[in-house]
Enzyme design. Sequence first.
Site, PDB file in Angstrom:
ATOM      1  N   CYS A   1      68.159   7.810  13.400  1.00  0.00           N
ATOM      2  CA  CYS A   1      69.336   7.091  12.925  1.00  0.00           C
ATOM      3  C   CYS A   1      69.867   6.065  13.935  1.00  0.00           C
ATOM      4  CB  CYS A   1      70.399   8.110  12.533  1.00  0.00           C
ATOM      5  SG  CYS A   1      71.750   7.486  11.548  1.00  0.00           S
ATOM      6  N   HIS A   2      70.958   6.359  14.636  1.00  0.00           N
ATOM      7  CA  HIS A   2      71.535   5.462  15.638  1.00  0.00           C
ATOM      8  C   HIS A   2      70.964   5.707  17.036  1.00  0.00           C
ATOM      9  CE1 HIS A   2      74.592   4.812  12.523  1.00  0.00           C
ATOM     10  NE2 HIS A   2      74.969   3.742  13.196  1.00  0.00           N
ATOM     11  N   ALA A   3      70.150   6.741  17.225  1.00  0.00           N
ATOM     12  CA  ALA A   3      69.621   7.065  18.553  1.00  0.00           C
ATOM     13  C   ALA A   3      68.733   5.974  19.156  1.00  0.00           C
ATOM     14  CB  ALA A   3      68.876   8.405  18.524  1.00  0.00           C
TER      15      ALA A   3
END
Length: 186
Positions: free
Chosen positions: A111-113
């Site tokens: 995801c946002h990682a």
Amino acid sequence: MHDITGKRVAILATHGFEQSELEVPLNKLREAGAEVHVVSLEPGQIKGWDKKDWGRPVPVDKTLDEASADDYDALVLPGGQINPDLLRVETKALSFIKDFWTANKPVGAICHAPWLLIEVGIVKDRRITSYHSIKTDVMNAGGRWENSEVVTDQGLVTSRHPGDLDPFCEKLSEEIREGRHERRAA
């Protein structure tokens, strides 16, 4: 899932991780036989974010001061908006991630990682997916962003969003089973 009995996996997270993005890989990798540790900035517990509100706490197994990439076979980076944003300003967290990459060990990011992957400079010229809102960030860092559920590039496994994480866990377990990955220069 591939049998990864005897392998050791670190999940690096802090407060604000997306609940499923930590818990699903944690459980799936353990079911596949791996020893999995939640590594964080401080001891105790970290609290997740579950869709629209704070979620459940998860116990921290080791702090960054107690953990080393040398102790593990792979690294998982859960997303959520808060978690990677807090971690990307922490020198110890960035060094921990970079140490896995430098040692050619599998790294998974959800995801946002990929913000963390951008911060340590390992996105350039790599095929990557992420949550759509950071697509431009990935591309500006030189990554080749793909609108796919899961993308694998030389031991780097990325997932677009926290929907069905089974394909991500499957690919990551395959990469862990394969072991170290020789990487061409970016």
